[in-house]
Design a protein around this motif. Structure first.
Motif, PDB file in Angstrom:
ATOM      1  N   LEU A  69       0.838  -1.205   0.000  1.00  7.77           N
ATOM      2  CA  LEU A  69       0.000   0.000   0.000  1.00  7.77           C
ATOM      3  C   LEU A  69       0.870   1.250   0.000  1.00  7.77           C
ATOM      4  CD1 LEU A  69      -2.773  -1.008   2.563  1.00  7.77           C
ATOM      5  CD2 LEU A  69      -3.144  -0.468   0.149  1.00  7.77           C
ATOM      6  N   LEU A  70       1.865   1.295   0.885  1.00  5.49           N
ATOM      7  CA  LEU A  70       2.767   2.446   0.949  1.00  5.49           C
ATOM      8  C   LEU A  70       3.526   2.634  -0.364  1.00  5.49           C
ATOM      9  CD1 LEU A  70       4.236   2.009   4.560  1.00  5.49           C
ATOM     10  CD2 LEU A  70       2.539   3.685   3.795  1.00  5.49           C
ATOM     11  N   MET A  71       3.979   1.530  -0.945  1.00  4.02           N
ATOM     12  CA  MET A  71       4.695   1.603  -2.218  1.00  4.02           C
ATOM     13  C   MET A  71       3.790   2.146  -3.319  1.00  4.02           C
ATOM     14  SD  MET A  71       6.728  -2.034  -1.905  1.00  4.02           S
ATOM     15  CE  MET A  71       7.242  -2.129  -3.591  1.00  4.02           C
ATOM     16  N   GLY A  72       2.542   1.692  -3.338  1.00  3.92           N
ATOM     17  CA  GLY A  72       1.601   2.157  -4.349  1.00  3.92           C
ATOM     18  C   GLY A  72       1.301   3.639  -4.215  1.00  3.92           C
ATOM     19  N   VAL A  73       1.116   4.112  -2.985  1.00  2.00           N
ATOM     20  CA  VAL A  73       0.866   5.541  -2.758  1.00  2.00           C
ATOM     21  C   VAL A  73       2.087   6.353  -3.172  1.00  2.00           C
ATOM     22  CG1 VAL A  73       0.472   7.305  -0.984  1.00  2.00           C
ATOM     23  CG2 VAL A  73      -0.861   5.191  -0.956  1.00  2.00           C
ATOM     24  N   ALA A  74       3.275   5.888  -2.795  1.00  5.40           N
ATOM     25  CA  ALA A  74       4.506   6.595  -3.167  1.00  5.40           C
ATOM     26  C   ALA A  74       4.653   6.659  -4.683  1.00  5.40           C
ATOM     27  CB  ALA A  74       5.715   5.913  -2.530  1.00  5.40           C
ATOM     28  N   LEU A  75       4.385   5.547  -5.351  1.00 12.33           N
ATOM     29  CA  LEU A  75       4.470   5.523  -6.810  1.00 12.33           C
ATOM     30  C   LEU A  75       3.463   6.491  -7.419  1.00 12.33           C
ATOM     31  CD1 LEU A  75       5.608   4.361  -9.442  1.00 12.33           C
ATOM     32  CD2 LEU A  75       3.910   2.508  -9.244  1.00 12.33           C
ATOM     33  N   ALA A  76       2.245   6.499  -6.913  1.00 13.89           N
ATOM     34  CA  ALA A  76       1.221   7.417  -7.426  1.00 13.89           C
ATOM     35  C   ALA A  76       1.667   8.867  -7.259  1.00 13.89           C
ATOM     36  CB  ALA A  76      -0.118   7.173  -6.728  1.00 13.89           C
ATOM     37  N   MET A  77       2.310   9.188  -6.141  1.00 18.39           N
ATOM     38  CA  MET A  77       2.791  10.552  -5.919  1.00 18.39           C
ATOM     39  C   MET A  77       3.838  10.944  -6.956  1.00 18.39           C
ATOM     40  SD  MET A  77       3.121  10.509  -1.780  1.00 18.39           S
ATOM     41  CE  MET A  77       3.424  12.253  -1.573  1.00 18.39           C
ATOM     42  N   VAL A  78       4.732  10.020  -7.259  1.00 18.53           N
ATOM     43  CA  VAL A  78       5.795  10.312  -8.223  1.00 18.53           C
ATOM     44  C   VAL A  78       5.226  10.370  -9.643  1.00 18.53           C
ATOM     45  CG1 VAL A  78       7.936   9.408  -9.230  1.00 18.53           C
ATOM     46  CG2 VAL A  78       7.634   9.459  -6.745  1.00 18.53           C
ATOM     47  N   VAL A  79       4.369   9.446 -10.005  1.00 15.40           N
ATOM     48  CA  VAL A  79       3.761   9.456 -11.334  1.00 15.40           C
ATOM     49  C   VAL A  79       2.959  10.737 -11.527  1.00 15.40           C
ATOM     50  CG1 VAL A  79       2.027   8.320 -12.788  1.00 15.40           C
ATOM     51  CG2 VAL A  79       3.761   6.953 -11.616  1.00 15.40           C
ATOM     52  N   HIS A  80       2.307  11.188 -10.490  1.00  9.74           N
ATOM     53  CA  HIS A  80       1.489  12.400 -10.544  1.00  9.74           C
ATOM     54  C   HIS A  80       2.333  13.667 -10.676  1.00  9.74           C
ATOM     55  CE1 HIS A  80      -0.877  15.687  -8.587  1.00  9.74           C
ATOM     56  NE2 HIS A  80      -1.740  15.275  -9.490  1.00  9.74           N
ATOM     57  N   ALA A  81       3.604  13.606 -10.322  1.00  7.85           N
ATOM     58  CA  ALA A  81       4.483  14.784 -10.310  1.00  7.85           C
ATOM     59  C   ALA A  81       5.010  15.103 -11.704  1.00  7.85           C
ATOM     60  CB  ALA A  81       5.625  14.564  -9.326  1.00  7.85           C
ATOM     61  N   ARG A  82       4.117  15.392 -12.614  1.00 10.44           N
ATOM     62  CA  ARG A  82       4.514  15.701 -13.997  1.00 10.44           C
ATOM     63  C   ARG A  82       5.455  16.889 -14.015  1.00 10.44           C
ATOM     64  NH1 ARG A  82      -1.244  14.973 -16.613  1.00 10.44           N
ATOM     65  NH2 ARG A  82      -1.232  12.711 -16.737  1.00 10.44           N
ATOM     66  N   GLY A  83       6.480  16.774 -14.839  1.00 13.68           N
ATOM     67  CA  GLY A  83       7.434  17.864 -14.990  1.00 13.68           C
ATOM     68  C   GLY A  83       8.520  17.899 -13.930  1.00 13.68           C
ATOM     69  N   ALA A  84       8.428  17.056 -12.906  1.00 10.98           N
ATOM     70  CA  ALA A  84       9.445  17.043 -11.856  1.00 10.98           C
ATOM     71  C   ALA A  84      10.736  16.432 -12.387  1.00 10.98           C
ATOM     72  CB  ALA A  84       8.947  16.263 -10.645  1.00 10.98           C
ATOM     73  N   ARG A  85      11.860  17.058 -12.037  1.00 12.51           N
ATOM     74  CA  ARG A  85      13.157  16.515 -12.450  1.00 12.51           C
ATOM     75  C   ARG A  85      13.370  15.156 -11.799  1.00 12.51           C
ATOM     76  NH1 ARG A  85      18.221  20.199 -12.259  1.00 12.51           N
ATOM     77  NH2 ARG A  85      18.588  18.526 -10.809  1.00 12.51           N
ATOM     78  N   GLY A  86      13.851  14.202 -12.563  1.00 11.09           N
ATOM     79  CA  GLY A  86      14.156  12.879 -12.037  1.00 11.09           C
ATOM     80  C   GLY A  86      12.965  11.943 -11.971  1.00 11.09           C
ATOM     81  N   ARG A  87      11.796  12.411 -12.390  1.00 10.26           N
ATOM     82  CA  ARG A  87      10.583  11.585 -12.314  1.00 10.26           C
ATOM     83  C   ARG A  87      10.720  10.304 -13.133  1.00 10.26           C
ATOM     84  NH1 ARG A  87       6.080  11.765 -15.906  1.00 10.26           N
ATOM     85  NH2 ARG A  87       4.195  10.885 -14.974  1.00 10.26           N
ATOM     86  N   GLY A  88      11.213  10.413 -14.359  1.00 11.31           N
ATOM     87  CA  GLY A  88      11.358   9.238 -15.225  1.00 11.31           C
ATOM     88  C   GLY A  88      12.305   8.209 -14.634  1.00 11.31           C
ATOM     89  N   LEU A  89      13.436   8.666 -14.116  1.00 10.72           N
ATOM     90  CA  LEU A  89      14.392   7.758 -13.486  1.00 10.72           C
ATOM     91  C   LEU A  89      13.770   7.100 -12.263  1.00 10.72           C
ATOM     92  CD1 LEU A  89      17.224   6.543 -13.126  1.00 10.72           C
ATOM     93  CD2 LEU A  89      17.824   8.614 -11.825  1.00 10.72           C
ATOM     94  N   ALA A  90      13.048   7.876 -11.457  1.00 10.42           N
ATOM     95  CA  ALA A  90      12.416   7.328 -10.251  1.00 10.42           C
ATOM     96  C   ALA A  90      11.416   6.231 -10.614  1.00 10.42           C
ATOM     97  CB  ALA A  90      11.724   8.446  -9.463  1.00 10.42           C
ATOM     98  N   ILE A  91      10.622   6.460 -11.636  1.00  9.62           N
ATOM     99  CA  ILE A  91       9.634   5.459 -12.059  1.00  9.62           C
ATOM    100  C   ILE A  91      10.347   4.216 -12.594  1.00  9.62           C
ATOM    101  CG2 ILE A  91       7.779   4.970 -13.706  1.00  9.62           C
ATOM    102  CD1 ILE A  91       6.994   7.990 -13.409  1.00  9.62           C
ATOM    103  N   ALA A  92      11.399   4.423 -13.393  1.00 10.99           N
ATOM    104  CA  ALA A  92      12.148   3.279 -13.944  1.00 10.99           C
ATOM    105  C   ALA A  92      12.782   2.456 -12.818  1.00 10.99           C
ATOM    106  CB  ALA A  92      13.221   3.780 -14.913  1.00 10.99           C
ATOM    107  N   LEU A  93      13.377   3.123 -11.837  1.00 12.62           N
ATOM    108  CA  LEU A  93      13.959   2.403 -10.697  1.00 12.62           C
ATOM    109  C   LEU A  93      12.889   1.623  -9.941  1.00 12.62           C
ATOM    110  CD1 LEU A  93      16.520   4.998  -9.300  1.00 12.62           C
ATOM    111  CD2 LEU A  93      17.034   2.679 -10.103  1.00 12.62           C
ATOM    112  N   PHE A  94      11.716   2.229  -9.777  1.00 19.15           N
ATOM    113  CA  PHE A  94      10.636   1.523  -9.088  1.00 19.15           C
ATOM    114  C   PHE A  94      10.274   0.239  -9.837  1.00 19.15           C
ATOM    115  CE2 PHE A  94       6.348   0.224  -8.274  1.00 19.15           C
ATOM    116  CZ  PHE A  94       6.294   0.249  -6.890  1.00 19.15           C
ATOM    117  N   VAL A  95      10.118   0.341 -11.144  1.00 19.28           N
ATOM    118  CA  VAL A  95       9.726  -0.828 -11.940  1.00 19.28           C
ATOM    119  C   VAL A  95      10.770  -1.936 -11.812  1.00 19.28           C
ATOM    120  CG1 VAL A  95       9.350  -1.648 -14.313  1.00 19.28           C
ATOM    121  CG2 VAL A  95       8.267   0.479 -13.537  1.00 19.28           C
ATOM    122  N   VAL A  96      12.048  -1.573 -11.887  1.00 19.34           N
ATOM    123  CA  VAL A  96      13.114  -2.578 -11.792  1.00 19.34           C
ATOM    124  C   VAL A  96      13.115  -3.224 -10.406  1.00 19.34           C
ATOM    125  CG1 VAL A  96      15.624  -2.911 -11.779  1.00 19.34           C
ATOM    126  CG2 VAL A  96      14.557  -1.538 -13.573  1.00 19.34           C
TER     127      VAL A  96
END
Length: 184
Positions: A69-96
């Motif tokens: 649950l915590l991981m899902g909320v954290a991921l949603a926060m990052v995915v929602h942060a459009r335009g934030a620097r490092g967002r793509g890398l953060a999402i890719a690291l999460f997936v891996v």
């Protein structure tokens, strides 16, 4: 009228992401455990010598549900942060790291590879830490939400190691075959 989106619209946008990603993360985590036969119902696992630090079996379902649950909320926060620097890398690291996480249960419970599972979790810990750091750089709270996960992974690594030490032949241990054979 100079705003791109109102605060209310932004909240709803986050909620939409959360309504998709939180159940998805929880469902995939639960499926990994369920499909690999994790838990006390697994005859092979029941036959292993348990470490003294082993929590009650029910604790794992509760803890992992909360962590997912915590991981899902954290991921949603990052995915929602459009335009934030490092967002793509953060999402890719999460997936891996999440893929590595999901592979641990089949490795340990289905393939009975206790030693390899230990090394696998040692791979997962720095991946999870890197993900938390990347999340923290995008949204502080998102990074902080992953800290209980990292703490549990550290405990799980110690527990996995203890299983490996106490059960050196775990890979070759067969569950009690008598319960599955039919006598004539």
């Amino acid at each position: 009228m100079g705003q791109i989106a109102s605060p209310s619209q932004l909240r709803w946008s986050f909620l939409r992401w959360a309504l998709v990603l939180v159940p998805l993360v929880v469902l995939l985590g639960a499926a990994s455990g369920r499909l690999s036969g994790s838990g006390t119902d697994n005859a092979w696992f029941a036959a292993l010598t348990k470490p003294s630090i082993m929590p009650p079996g029910a604790a794992f379902g509760i803890v992992w549900t909360i962590l997912y649950l915590l991981m899902g909320v954290a991921l949603a926060m990052v995915v929602h942060a459009r335009g934030a620097r490092g967002r793509g890398l953060a999402i890719a690291l999460f997936v891996v790291q999440f893929a590595v996480n999901l592979a641990w249960s089949p490795l340990f419970f289905a393939a009975h590879q206790v030693s390899l599972a230990f090394w696998w979790i040692l791979l997962l810990i720095p991946l999870a830490a890197a993900t938390a750091w990347a999340f923290f750089r995008v949204r502080r709270v998102a990074g902080l939400l992953l800290l209980p996960y990292i703490a549990w992974l550290l405990f799980a690594a110690v527990l996995n190691h203890r299983y490996d030490v106490l059960n050196p032949d775990a890979e070759r241990l067969a569950p009690d075959a008598a319960s599955t054979q039919v006598s004539i």
